[in-house]
Design a protein around this motif. Sequence first.
Motif, PDB file in Angstrom:
ATOM      1  N   ARG A 199      24.360 -72.436 -55.320  1.00 10.63           N
ATOM      2  CA  ARG A 199      24.839 -72.675 -54.345  1.00 10.63           C
ATOM      3  C   ARG A 199      25.078 -72.850 -53.112  1.00 10.63           C
ATOM      4  O   ARG A 199      25.896 -73.768 -52.663  1.00 10.63           O
ATOM      5  CB  ARG A 199      25.689 -71.926 -55.303  1.00 10.63           C
ATOM      6  N   ALA A 200      24.445 -72.045 -52.574  1.00 10.92           N
ATOM      7  CA  ALA A 200      23.890 -72.369 -51.034  1.00 10.92           C
ATOM      8  C   ALA A 200      23.549 -73.640 -50.585  1.00 10.92           C
ATOM      9  O   ALA A 200      23.868 -73.619 -49.269  1.00 10.92           O
ATOM     10  CB  ALA A 200      23.593 -71.023 -50.806  1.00 10.92           C
ATOM     11  N   SER A 201      22.667 -73.419 -51.389  1.00  8.26           N
ATOM     12  CA  SER A 201      21.482 -74.917 -51.023  1.00  8.26           C
ATOM     13  C   SER A 201      21.966 -76.014 -51.545  1.00  8.26           C
ATOM     14  O   SER A 201      21.214 -76.668 -51.468  1.00  8.26           O
ATOM     15  CB  SER A 201      20.087 -73.915 -51.202  1.00  8.26           C
TER      16      SER A 201
ATOM     17  N   PRO B  24      19.922 -71.622 -45.950  1.00  7.33           N
ATOM     18  CA  PRO B  24      20.279 -72.507 -46.676  1.00  7.33           C
ATOM     19  C   PRO B  24      21.518 -74.117 -45.511  1.00  7.33           C
ATOM     20  O   PRO B  24      21.626 -74.519 -46.029  1.00  7.33           O
ATOM     21  CB  PRO B  24      20.941 -72.124 -47.870  1.00  7.33           C
ATOM     22  N   SER B  25      21.464 -72.880 -44.676  1.00  4.07           N
ATOM     23  CA  SER B  25      22.685 -73.522 -43.918  1.00  4.07           C
ATOM     24  C   SER B  25      22.143 -74.667 -42.906  1.00  4.07           C
ATOM     25  O   SER B  25      21.867 -75.208 -41.713  1.00  4.07           O
ATOM     26  CB  SER B  25      23.085 -72.519 -43.029  1.00  4.07           C
TER      27      SER B  25
ATOM     28  N   ARG C  79      22.830 -67.561 -56.175  1.00  4.70           N
ATOM     29  CA  ARG C  79      23.271 -67.505 -54.654  1.00  4.70           C
ATOM     30  C   ARG C  79      22.293 -68.243 -53.587  1.00  4.70           C
ATOM     31  O   ARG C  79      23.250 -69.295 -53.926  1.00  4.70           O
ATOM     32  CB  ARG C  79      23.377 -66.457 -54.127  1.00  4.70           C
ATOM     33  N   ALA C  80      21.423 -68.538 -54.498  1.00 10.52           N
ATOM     34  CA  ALA C  80      20.566 -69.239 -53.323  1.00 10.52           C
ATOM     35  C   ALA C  80      21.114 -70.981 -54.294  1.00 10.52           C
ATOM     36  O   ALA C  80      21.341 -72.478 -53.368  1.00 10.52           O
ATOM     37  CB  ALA C  80      18.722 -69.255 -54.256  1.00 10.52           C
TER      38      ALA C  80
ATOM     39  N   ARG D 146      22.777 -74.487 -37.499  1.00  8.54           N
ATOM     40  CA  ARG D 146      24.674 -75.263 -38.343  1.00  8.54           C
ATOM     41  C   ARG D 146      24.697 -76.228 -39.132  1.00  8.54           C
ATOM     42  O   ARG D 146      24.397 -77.056 -37.526  1.00  8.54           O
ATOM     43  CB  ARG D 146      25.845 -74.384 -38.250  1.00  8.54           C
TER      44      ARG D 146
END
Length: 223
Positions: free
Chosen positions: A86-88, A148-149, A83-84, A222
């Motif tokens: 992919r998000a980052s 991550p955003s 998850r991390a 964001r």
Amino acid sequence: MRLRHDTIGTAFDILYLGLATNLMLVLGAAPVLAVAFATDTSRSWPLLALLAPVAAPGLCGVFAVFAGYSETRSTAVVATFARAWRASFRRAATLGALAAAVLVVLGVDARAAWGRPVGAVAIPVLVTGMVLVVAAALHGLAALAERPSARVRDVLRASVYLGVRHWPLTLLSLVVLALLLTLLAARPAVALGLAAAPLLYVIWANSRYALRAALEPLRSNRT
């Protein structure tokens, strides 16, 4: 008996966390590790610098695993890492690319100044710059693991300022990183199989503590 059972359970959780995290780290950094172990790094360093950004999201994933265990005792290593990662990925790779590019430029300049009169002044400055870049990258990846955003420029600004402000922790992290790299060169199986997770945990814990004042503001940023 209850206490003993809980202690044994915690020990097994930590053992699993360490081994599984090391496996995820190897998978995330596979291209870099393949080149490092299969070639002479003194000749293949340009390729290593080119591939370095690929490994950055993997470090974010590792740091996210540590954060998950620290907060909720979560041992869902694979799911948290994926998850991390992919998000980052985009921002972590961007940060890794920026760090690698600056390190290459500073390293080439230091090599050119070596043995020349200007080197006595230029080399210490260039080496200091390289140390700051590595420190900022470590702090930045720790921040992106949890936010991550966040925008890369915000992460870099906070990482440089807080990394310098908390320089004893930053220095300890750099020493631990040097120890890990030394062990990786001498005993890669030990480094990747056993030592990577606990040593990276020290780096993450130091970075997270230094960044604690910035993590909350970064939550609302964001792209």
